[in-house]
Motif scaffolding. Structure first.
Motif, PDB file in Angstrom:
ATOM      1  N   ALA A 118       3.230  -4.119  -1.879  1.00 61.09           N
ATOM      2  CA  ALA A 118       4.529  -4.970  -2.521  1.00 61.09           C
ATOM      3  C   ALA A 118       4.945  -4.609  -3.900  1.00 61.09           C
ATOM      4  CB  ALA A 118       3.624  -6.202  -2.712  1.00 61.09           C
TER       5      ALA A 118
ATOM      6  N   THR B 239      -0.157 -11.370  -2.695  1.00 61.17           N
ATOM      7  CA  THR B 239       0.031 -10.919  -3.943  1.00 61.17           C
ATOM      8  C   THR B 239       1.426 -11.628  -4.496  1.00 61.17           C
ATOM      9  OG1 THR B 239      -0.774  -8.748  -3.443  1.00 61.17           O
ATOM     10  CG2 THR B 239       0.612  -8.787  -5.351  1.00 61.17           C
ATOM     11  N   TYR B 240       2.077 -11.659  -3.546  1.00 59.67           N
ATOM     12  CA  TYR B 240       3.645 -12.366  -4.002  1.00 59.67           C
ATOM     13  C   TYR B 240       3.275 -13.812  -4.468  1.00 59.67           C
ATOM     14  CZ  TYR B 240       8.359 -14.060  -3.682  1.00 59.67           C
ATOM     15  OH  TYR B 240       9.643 -14.705  -4.131  1.00 59.67           O
TER      16      TYR B 240
ATOM     17  N   GLY C 273      -1.791  -3.401   1.139  1.00 61.28           N
ATOM     18  CA  GLY C 273      -0.553  -4.535   1.070  1.00 61.28           C
ATOM     19  C   GLY C 273      -0.137  -4.976  -0.241  1.00 61.28           C
ATOM     20  N   GLY C 274      -0.935  -5.118  -1.101  1.00 63.73           N
ATOM     21  CA  GLY C 274      -0.767  -5.402  -2.497  1.00 63.73           C
ATOM     22  C   GLY C 274      -0.128  -4.368  -3.128  1.00 63.73           C
TER      23      GLY C 274
ATOM     24  N   ALA D  92       0.067  -8.507   1.095  1.00 59.70           N
ATOM     25  CA  ALA D  92       1.233  -8.256   0.355  1.00 59.70           C
ATOM     26  C   ALA D  92       1.750  -9.686  -0.161  1.00 59.70           C
ATOM     27  CB  ALA D  92       2.434  -7.450   0.807  1.00 59.70           C
TER      28      ALA D  92
ATOM     29  N   VAL E 149       8.282  -7.434  -0.597  1.00 61.21           N
ATOM     30  CA  VAL E 149       7.580  -8.044   0.344  1.00 61.21           C
ATOM     31  C   VAL E 149       8.197  -8.599   1.617  1.00 61.21           C
ATOM     32  CG1 VAL E 149       5.823  -9.796   0.601  1.00 61.21           C
ATOM     33  CG2 VAL E 149       6.129  -8.817  -1.619  1.00 61.21           C
TER      34      VAL E 149
ATOM     35  N   THR F 230       0.312  -7.059   5.725  1.00 66.47           N
ATOM     36  CA  THR F 230       1.322  -8.366   5.086  1.00 66.47           C
ATOM     37  C   THR F 230       0.753  -9.207   4.679  1.00 66.47           C
ATOM     38  OG1 THR F 230       2.422  -7.601   7.309  1.00 66.47           O
ATOM     39  CG2 THR F 230       3.292  -9.525   5.998  1.00 66.47           C
TER      40      THR F 230
END
Lengths: 300, 446, 331
Positions: free
Chosen positions: B358, B198-199, B354-355, B195, B363, B192
């Motif tokens: 996403a 990344t977000y 995680g990335g 992700a 996400v 997570t």
């Protein structure tokens, strides 16, 4: 030890010193026991017999398969092949706890005292056939308190004999290494075994305690029990054992009285090597370390 | 190639708003669940206020679409509830009060064959009393009646992609377990973390998605370094037992999960690029560009990692420490340094997974936790602590989860709403039959 | 800031049904983990089969409430047997993964659309608690000034705390017996126990069943008290919270789980009420940009995670425990 002090009633007198030899009154008999780990044959024993009522030592270099053989015989590990019997009854596929109930009790190389139980609780646990250990009778004290008292009495006698009575209420985890070995031995006596198997009883014991430990092991034989032990301490082997079995690379390579085995040039050369007098445990660790270092250097 | 016809699936949102009696006593649900009111909605129209959704295929058969997950979040982005459509394609989500809500359709849960296009979100103003209906349409592109072969190839593509993404996380978990013997229950939160990082890099700092992933991987590596420096290393020095450490990791996971929700909110969010790519045909397979990229990146990174682990001194040191830490230490290896590198590498790989997730979908603060057991399953299946085992296990789990949902012959297919169940069953079976995993070696006792 | 209402919320939670549910579940975990050393991370699964055992019997199969209660208590035994026969031979961490996976499978299956006919899908089942509610002897609320319980809550509390008390008595009787000694020994070193002729597997199984039945009882009580079962109530977090409660009170102590559950809920409700007040109104104590009301509801959960870590690191023996009688392998 001069041979003429051996009592004339020595049950092993006249037994040949060849590997896998038959004994006049064997309590434990095993044949073609093998155990493989990956590609390595850790144990490959063709035939072995343990004489009743004497002290037998099992020696050999590290990795010879002694502890693995112990594990197999006592049901803590399952062999790939082989059969073995105790008092004439087969022990194949018999789980460890049933092996113990039949009268064959072992101790461990790294002592397994129950650290967060008191010494006396450790002892009480050893008694077999306890009514209070059954789920449905456990909540009702009246059903088991009488038996518990007699168990405690027996435990106290053993603690006194092993000089642990002063530690009765201490947590077992607070004992020294030697005291732990003593407690483990005393606890296994609570099971009242015919054959007691000690895995390195001298490891980690300070020299002052060694003599008394030796005495205790001998006293086990004197009260009619059979003792089988794994040991690296050659002095101890020489001092107290009536018979010695030598293992190397999983096989039994020699058997005989301590004197016979110690003087067997083949044994000395092949299995004790030039380091006869050094402690084998230490030796092996150093060698291992050197090997690892070499490997890592090579990689660098 | 068969022509695909575009069919619209419309969703009818029936919003029946009833004021909830205030002053609910202290004897509410014992679930201290973060998403308010853990019971998502009582049977059929619930007593309180709710949003009702009917999902049906407005194509030729008007068939309801069951098993799709819809979540409702308040306008401020806090998740209010989640529901899965029933056989009639209906779902009800209780809402705490009137207001504006965002309904999100989880496109991953749409049945096989229905491919989603356009926005999966709709804002609903739940302002009306009585049985008023608000209606709007969610555009869905469906392949008309895909054949079993097409569904199979589609599921395979999804499975391989999913397996590769899991493999990154599984390799991270396996490395950490191998050297520290820690079964890390906070590992899902590292996914997570990747992700969300990344977000944030993408949305808050405006970086292109590809750059944002690079940033997220670096951030995850740093996160691994910090974790070991300030948490795990001190615990190792303190001599804390392995079971105690496992429980610490559970606490750490809880902490992170709720912190994520605190700062990120409970909703599902998309990145700024590559959100809705249509798939193109490559022989029997249908792939979107981003899916090709995800798989390529995974394969390249996994290969490089494996080569590094096999060939370099670092890799060998890691294996030495895994085999026997005491001996490695006595032969002059800096065990703590090796473990630190493992945490950094393991978290970087996991953050990358995680990335990629996403990019692949969306996400959410729970996304990693939901994957945790699948990652455990993958690692256990292959053999805890073995590199190749983690990879093979991940591929098997990934493909099984996706292909298992297909109805083939007498196999009824795992319902897609619970498609993870199959993987979990395999996890348990493997533990029973061969706890050392496919590639693991039996341990020597005593 | 109204500290009276915060205290009231905290106290009613500490004495209320939540604390009972967690006390029962944690008593079970105490038998598993505290005394026997079994790392059961699937207590939520035991709770779920207890709750669904009742609900499915009464609602789906239209049988009597009392048969449902019997099913609710038999179901955890069956689950323990099914789960235990293969997994009890596994290493501690493998057992943990197997149990957590089983609990998740149960939750997913209970909530699945396809099994809706039996388990009611994600909406769960309701309408099975009437027999229990009809037995309620109380007609008026209990008002203790700062806290107040409605008659139906009072009835739940009476039954619940009696169950907890009986459970504690039973555990106390068992753990002072030689049977309890064998369990504690298995926790320390099961090979040693085996070498002394004890059937370790049988004891572990008995412990798993007993602890599981307490889990089932927790689920049963939970279901009856709120008159509904919903799959999302039996998520893995419940197990983790129950562990937290157990560790607060101290593992391997008879009253540990009970005290722990009460403290856990006192803090959960108290902190929840505090932050909800601190962020409420037009001019909140904590400005909205720092914390919204939704975020306020998360603070206590963040603290649970942090608390679990700190407990395990600094006071693994529990808040009141003596370091010497440390039950967990924290060295």
């Amino acid at each position: 030890m001069p041979a003429d002090t051996t009592p004339t009633t020595d049950p092993l007198a006249g037994v040949a010193n060849t590997p896998g030899v038959k004994k006049p009154d064997a309590i434990l008999v095993g044949s073609s026991i093998t155990r493989q780990f990956g590609g390595l044959k850790a144990v490959d024993v063709e035939h072995v017999e343990i004489q009743r009522g004497v002290i037998t030592a099992l020696i050999g270099p590290n990795g010879a398969g002694k502890t693995t053989l112990f594990n197999l015989l006592t049901g803590f590990d399952a062999p790939d092949t082989g059969e073995w019997s105790f008092n004439g009854q087969s022990l194949q596929k018999v789980p460890a706890y049933k092996v113990a109930r039949r009268g064959m009790v072992r101790t461990f190389q790294l002592t397994k005292v129950l650290s967060r139980l008191t010494v006396i609780e450790n002892m009480r646990l050893g008694a077999t056939g306890q009514r209070g250990e059954r789920f449905w009778s456990a909540p009702f004290r009246a059903l088991w308190s009488g038996q518990e008292d007699s168990i405690t009495e027996r435990a106290d006698e053993l603690l006194a004999r092993f000089k642990l009575d002063a530690k009765r209420e201490d947590f077992a985890g607070s004992l020294s290494g030697g005291q732990r070995k003593l407690l483990e031995m005393a606890r296994s006596l609570m099971v009242d075994p015919e054959l007691i198997m000690l895995d390195e009883p001298m490891a980690g014991v300070n020299p002052a305690l060694k003599q008394s430990l030796l005495g205790h092991v001998k006293s086990l034989r004197d009260e009619g029990r059979t003792v089988l032990f794994v040991e690296h301490d050659m002095d101890m082997v020489r001092d107290i054992s009536d018979w010695v079995i030598v293992m190397a690379q999983g096989k039994i390579v020699a058997e005989g009285t301590p004197d016979q085995v110690m003087s067997d040039q083949a044994v000395i050369d092949a299995y004790l090597g030039a380091h006869h007098d050094t402690d084998i445990t230490e030796l092996d660790e150093t060698e291992l370390e050197q090997a690892t270092e070499a490997e890592l250097d090579q990689e660098a | 190639m068969r022509l695909t016809s575009k069919v619209l699936v419309s969703a009818f949102l029936a919003c029946l708003v009833v004021l909830v009696p205030l002053g609910a006593s202290a004897t509410s649900t014992p679930t201290p669940s973060a998403s308010p009111t853990a019971p998502t909605a009582p049977a059929t129209p619930p007593d309180g206020a709710y949003i009702g959704v009917t999902l049906q295929n407005s194509g030729d058969d008007k068939a309801p679409i069951p098993g799709a997950t819809l979540s409702v979040a308040s306008a401020s982005g806090t998740e209010v509830g989640e529901a899965v459509t029933d056989p009639n394609g209906r779902a009800f989500i209780a809402i705490p009060e009137r207001g504006s809500y965002v309904v999100t359709l989880d496109t991953d849960t749409l049945p096989a064959g229905i491919q989603f296009g356009g926005s999966n979100k709709r804002t609903v103003d739940a302002l009306l009393d009585g049985g008023n209906f608000a209606q709007f349409q969610i555009g869905v592109v469906e392949q008309a009646g895909p054949s079993l072969g097409e569904r199979f190839s589609g599921a395979m593509v999804n499975g391989v992609k999913f397996g590769l993404i899991i493999a990154l996380a599984a390799l991270g978990l396996s490395l950490i377990f191998g050297t520290t013997k820690l079964t890390n229950f906070a590992h899902g939160e590292i996914i997570t973390f990747g992700a969300i990082a990344t977000y944030v890099a993408n949305r808050a700092f405006g970086l292109p998605v590809i750059l944002a992933i690079v940033v997220a991987v670096l951030a995850s590596a740093a996160f691994g370094w910090l974790q070991d420096k300030f948490l795990w290393k001190p615990l190792r020095s303190k001599g804390i037992g392995i079971i105690a450490m496992m429980i610490v990791s559970i606490g750490f996971g809880l902490l992170l999960r709720n912190l994520f929700q605190y700062f990120f909110g409970g909703s599902r969010e998309s990145l700024s690029q590559y959100v809705n790519q249509t798939r193109q045909s490559y022989g029997p397979f249908q792939l979107a560009d981003k899916e090709i990229a995800i798989m390529a990146v995974s394969i390249v990174v996994l290969t490089i990692t494996c080569v590094v682990l096999m060939r370099t001194r670092l890799g060998k040191s890691m294996r030495a420490v895994a085999d026997n830490p005491a001996l490695s230490a006595s032969s002059g290896l800096r065990v703590d340094g090796v473990v630190r590198s493992v945490w950094v590498l393991g978290c970087a790989l996991t953050g990358l997974s995680g990335g990629l997730l996403a990019v692949n979908s969306q996400v959410n603060f729970l996304m990693g936790f939901k994957l945790l057991l699948l990652v455990f399953a993958a690692v256990t299946l292959g053999g805890l602590g073995t590199i190749w085992g983690a990879l093979i296990g991940s591929m098997i789990i990934g493909i099984m989860v996706e292909v298992g949902t297909l109805q083939i012959g007498i196999w009824p297919g795992v319902p897609s709403s619970i498609k993870e169940v199959g993987a979990l069953v395999v996890l348990i079976l493997i533990l029973l039959i061969r706890p050392q995993g496919i590639l693991g070696r039996a341990e020597r006792i005593g | 800031m109204d500290f009276g209402s915060i205290l009231s919320a905290a106290l009613s939670s500490a004495l209320g049904p939540q604390a009972i549910v967690f006390a029962l579940a944690a008593i079970g975990l105490n038998i598993h983990f505290g005394y026997t050393g079994l790392l059961n991370f699937g207590q939520a699964g035991f709770m779920a089969v207890g709750a669904y055992g009742l609900a499915v019997t009464v609602v789906t199969y239209d049988q009597s409430f009392w048969l449902g209660v019997v099913v609710a208590l038999v179901a955890p035994v069956v689950l323990a047997l099914v789960l235990g026969v293969p997994t009890l031979r596994l290493r501690a961490d493998y057992l943990a993964i197997a149990t957590i996976a089983t609990a998740e499978i149960l939750r997913l299956v209970f909530g699945a659309v396809e099994t809706r006919e039996v388990f009611g899908g994600s909406n769960g089942l309701t309408g099975f608690a009437k027999t229990f509610q009809d037995l309620n002897p109380y007609s008026g609320p209990l008002d203790l000034g700062i806290i107040r319980f409605r008659p139906d809550d009072l009835w739940s509390l009476t039954v619940g705390w009696i169950l907890v008390a009986l459970g504690c008595l039973f555990v106390w009787l068992l753990m002072r017996s030689p049977w309890g000694r064998v369990l504690r020994s298995i926790r320390e070193d099961e090979d040693a126990v085996r070498s002394l002729g004890k059937n370790v597997f049988a004891y572990k199984m008995q412990a798993l069943i007993l602890g599981g039945v307490f889990g089932g009882l927790a689920g049963l009580f939970f279901a009856v008290k709120q008159a509904s079962v919903v799959p999302s109530d039996y998520s893995t977090n419940i197990t983790f919270y129950a562990y937290t409660a157990l560790l607060i009170g101290g593992a391997a102590r008879v009253l540990g789980p009970v005290v722990g559950a009460m403290i856990f809920w006192f803090l959960m409700a108290g902190i929840g009420a505090f932050f909800s007040q601190a962020t409420a109104g037009s001019d909140p104590l904590i400005p909205t940009w720092a914390m919204s009301d939704i975020q306020a509801s998360l603070v206590r959960l963040i603290l649970v995670g942090l608390g679990l870590m700190l407990l395990m690191i600094y006071r693994p023996q529990g808040i009141f425990g003596d370091r010497k009688e440390l039950a967990i392998d924290a060295r």
